[in-house]
Design a protein around this motif. Sequence first.
Motif, PDB file in Angstrom:
ATOM      1  N   LEU A  33      -1.262  -6.383  -8.909  1.00 42.44           N
ATOM      2  CA  LEU A  33      -1.374  -7.200  -7.701  1.00 42.44           C
ATOM      3  C   LEU A  33      -0.305  -8.287  -7.677  1.00 42.44           C
ATOM      4  N   GLY A  34      -0.094  -8.949  -8.815  1.00 42.78           N
ATOM      5  CA  GLY A  34       0.930  -9.984  -8.890  1.00 42.78           C
ATOM      6  C   GLY A  34       2.327  -9.438  -8.657  1.00 42.78           C
ATOM      7  N   VAL A  35       2.633  -8.298  -9.248  1.00 41.97           N
ATOM      8  CA  VAL A  35       3.958  -7.691  -9.086  1.00 41.97           C
ATOM      9  C   VAL A  35       4.189  -7.283  -7.631  1.00 41.97           C
ATOM     10  N   MET A  36       3.188  -6.644  -7.027  1.00 44.92           N
ATOM     11  CA  MET A  36       3.336  -6.200  -5.639  1.00 44.92           C
ATOM     12  C   MET A  36       3.471  -7.394  -4.693  1.00 44.92           C
ATOM     13  N   THR A  37       2.755  -8.470  -4.988  1.00 41.86           N
ATOM     14  CA  THR A  37       2.850  -9.672  -4.156  1.00 41.86           C
ATOM     15  C   THR A  37       4.244 -10.282  -4.225  1.00 41.86           C
ATOM     16  N   ALA A  38       4.867 -10.221  -5.403  1.00 40.84           N
ATOM     17  CA  ALA A  38       6.207 -10.770  -5.565  1.00 40.84           C
ATOM     18  C   ALA A  38       7.265  -9.927  -4.847  1.00 40.84           C
ATOM     19  N   LEU A  39       7.004  -8.623  -4.689  1.00 39.98           N
ATOM     20  CA  LEU A  39       8.028  -7.720  -4.174  1.00 39.98           C
ATOM     21  C   LEU A  39       7.866  -7.338  -2.707  1.00 39.98           C
ATOM     22  N   LEU A  40       6.641  -7.336  -2.203  1.00 48.70           N
ATOM     23  CA  LEU A  40       6.373  -6.741  -0.900  1.00 48.70           C
ATOM     24  C   LEU A  40       5.939  -7.783   0.129  1.00 48.70           C
ATOM     25  N   PRO A  41       6.072  -7.474   1.420  1.00 46.25           N
ATOM     26  CA  PRO A  41       5.554  -8.364   2.462  1.00 46.25           C
ATOM     27  C   PRO A  41       4.038  -8.504   2.334  1.00 46.25           C
ATOM     28  N   PRO A  47      -3.558  -3.493   1.228  1.00 42.63           N
ATOM     29  CA  PRO A  47      -3.795  -2.099   1.608  1.00 42.63           C
ATOM     30  C   PRO A  47      -3.175  -1.086   0.629  1.00 42.63           C
ATOM     31  N   LEU A  48      -1.935  -1.309   0.201  1.00 44.06           N
ATOM     32  CA  LEU A  48      -1.290  -0.363  -0.714  1.00 44.06           C
ATOM     33  C   LEU A  48      -1.856  -0.477  -2.130  1.00 44.06           C
ATOM     34  N   HIS A  49      -2.111  -1.699  -2.580  1.00 45.59           N
ATOM     35  CA  HIS A  49      -2.718  -1.914  -3.892  1.00 45.59           C
ATOM     36  C   HIS A  49      -4.064  -1.195  -3.978  1.00 45.59           C
ATOM     37  N   GLY A  50      -4.814  -1.207  -2.873  1.00 45.94           N
ATOM     38  CA  GLY A  50      -6.121  -0.562  -2.862  1.00 45.94           C
ATOM     39  C   GLY A  50      -6.039   0.937  -3.096  1.00 45.94           C
ATOM     40  N   ILE A  51      -5.040   1.601  -2.520  1.00 42.99           N
ATOM     41  CA  ILE A  51      -4.889   3.048  -2.713  1.00 42.99           C
ATOM     42  C   ILE A  51      -4.590   3.361  -4.176  1.00 42.99           C
ATOM     43  N   VAL A  52      -3.680   2.596  -4.763  1.00 40.63           N
ATOM     44  CA  VAL A  52      -3.306   2.824  -6.161  1.00 40.63           C
ATOM     45  C   VAL A  52      -4.508   2.599  -7.074  1.00 40.63           C
ATOM     46  N   GLN A  53      -5.256   1.518  -6.835  1.00 42.02           N
ATOM     47  CA  GLN A  53      -6.406   1.223  -7.682  1.00 42.02           C
ATOM     48  C   GLN A  53      -7.567   2.181  -7.430  1.00 42.02           C
ATOM     49  N   LEU A  54      -7.646   2.741  -6.226  1.00 41.20           N
ATOM     50  CA  LEU A  54      -8.627   3.786  -5.964  1.00 41.20           C
ATOM     51  C   LEU A  54      -8.372   4.984  -6.888  1.00 41.20           C
ATOM     52  N   ALA A  55      -7.113   5.383  -7.003  1.00 43.34           N
ATOM     53  CA  ALA A  55      -6.774   6.496  -7.890  1.00 43.34           C
ATOM     54  C   ALA A  55      -7.096   6.165  -9.341  1.00 43.34           C
ATOM     55  N   SER A  56      -6.763   4.949  -9.758  1.00 40.85           N
ATOM     56  CA  SER A  56      -6.998   4.541 -11.142  1.00 40.85           C
ATOM     57  C   SER A  56      -8.483   4.533 -11.476  1.00 40.85           C
ATOM     58  N   ASN A  57      -9.287   3.921 -10.615  1.00 41.64           N
ATOM     59  CA  ASN A  57     -10.721   3.811 -10.895  1.00 41.64           C
ATOM     60  C   ASN A  57     -11.440   5.149 -10.729  1.00 41.64           C
ATOM     61  N   TRP A  58     -10.986   5.968  -9.788  1.00 42.15           N
ATOM     62  CA  TRP A  58     -11.590   7.279  -9.641  1.00 42.15           C
ATOM     63  C   TRP A  58     -11.340   8.130 -10.882  1.00 42.15           C
ATOM     64  N   THR A  59     -10.151   8.014 -11.468  1.00 37.21           N
ATOM     65  CA  THR A  59      -9.849   8.754 -12.685  1.00 37.21           C
ATOM     66  C   THR A  59     -10.831   8.380 -13.797  1.00 37.21           C
ATOM     67  N   ARG A  60     -11.074   7.075 -13.958  1.00 32.57           N
ATOM     68  CA  ARG A  60     -12.025   6.632 -14.987  1.00 32.57           C
ATOM     69  C   ARG A  60     -13.455   7.050 -14.646  1.00 32.57           C
ATOM     70  N   ILE A 140     -11.098  -7.542   0.150  1.00 33.19           N
ATOM     71  CA  ILE A 140     -10.148  -7.591   1.257  1.00 33.19           C
ATOM     72  C   ILE A 140      -9.108  -8.688   1.050  1.00 33.19           C
ATOM     73  N   PHE A 141      -9.518  -9.809   0.485  1.00 35.06           N
ATOM     74  CA  PHE A 141      -8.621 -10.964   0.388  1.00 35.06           C
ATOM     75  C   PHE A 141      -7.664 -10.890  -0.796  1.00 35.06           C
ATOM     76  N   VAL A 142      -8.123 -10.411  -1.961  1.00 36.58           N
ATOM     77  CA  VAL A 142      -7.233 -10.386  -3.125  1.00 36.58           C
ATOM     78  C   VAL A 142      -7.117  -9.010  -3.769  1.00 36.58           C
ATOM     79  N   GLY A 143      -7.980  -8.083  -3.416  1.00 34.66           N
ATOM     80  CA  GLY A 143      -7.810  -6.715  -3.893  1.00 34.66           C
ATOM     81  C   GLY A 143      -8.345  -6.445  -5.278  1.00 34.66           C
ATOM     82  N   ALA A 144      -8.022  -7.275  -6.270  1.00 36.64           N
ATOM     83  CA  ALA A 144      -8.384  -7.014  -7.663  1.00 36.64           C
ATOM     84  C   ALA A 144      -9.728  -7.662  -7.987  1.00 36.64           C
TER      85      ALA A 144
END
Length: 245
Positions: A33-41, A47-60, A140-144
Amino acid sequence: MFGTPTIVILVVACFVTATISGILGMAGGVTLLGVMTALLPAPVVVPLHGIVQLASNWTRTWAFRKHVRWPIFFAFMLPAVLGVAIAANIWADLELTWFKAWIGAFILAFLVWRKYKPKLRHPPLWSYAVLGFAAGLLAIFVGATGPFLAPFFLRDDFDNEEVIATKAVCQTWLHLLKIPAFLALSFDYSPYLGVLAALVAAVIGGTYFGKHLLSRISKERFVFWFQLVLAALAVYLIVSTLVRP
């Protein structure tokens, strides 16, 4: 869309932060989340962080599906829907001017939590309904949401697999709910599908790599450097907001 250097950095960050989660059992999501916040609008981060973390948590969740405590998930599930719905309505009216500073402050709070992390012993089943609502707002507000959820799952009556599985299925649900919420807010995922495919592949690969490294690395030294870098990233996010032109 994003430039090639940004995409490469994001792919590497997804792999590394998923590896962190594999080693520490958590913390990859908030680091990413911190890295994406530094790089992206700001409007695209959660929204994008949520998709990535959905994949990560679904795998576990899938890996430990036999260990899920389903009554806890069912208590959590519907209040989380309400929390996400309310938060999405609030999000629609935000200008996100201070978004980077919010995330920086959230990361610093996470580091303090890691030092003093509380443990809740045998919370009643109804408390997971309250947790679901609060986590829905936060998602919704911070994602993590991992650091916020963790104390409710570190229970004496849970073995390690039950902690991982039950927390993962609750986080999977939260990240899944964010997709229709942001679609309702007119966020268009289609321009990012190629990038998301690469990020999802990286986070899945990093998860398994972290598990492989778990017994081969000094966790104490790793945690020291991890916390130092994460604190520096948080300070950068706050300062870059305060000194913006």
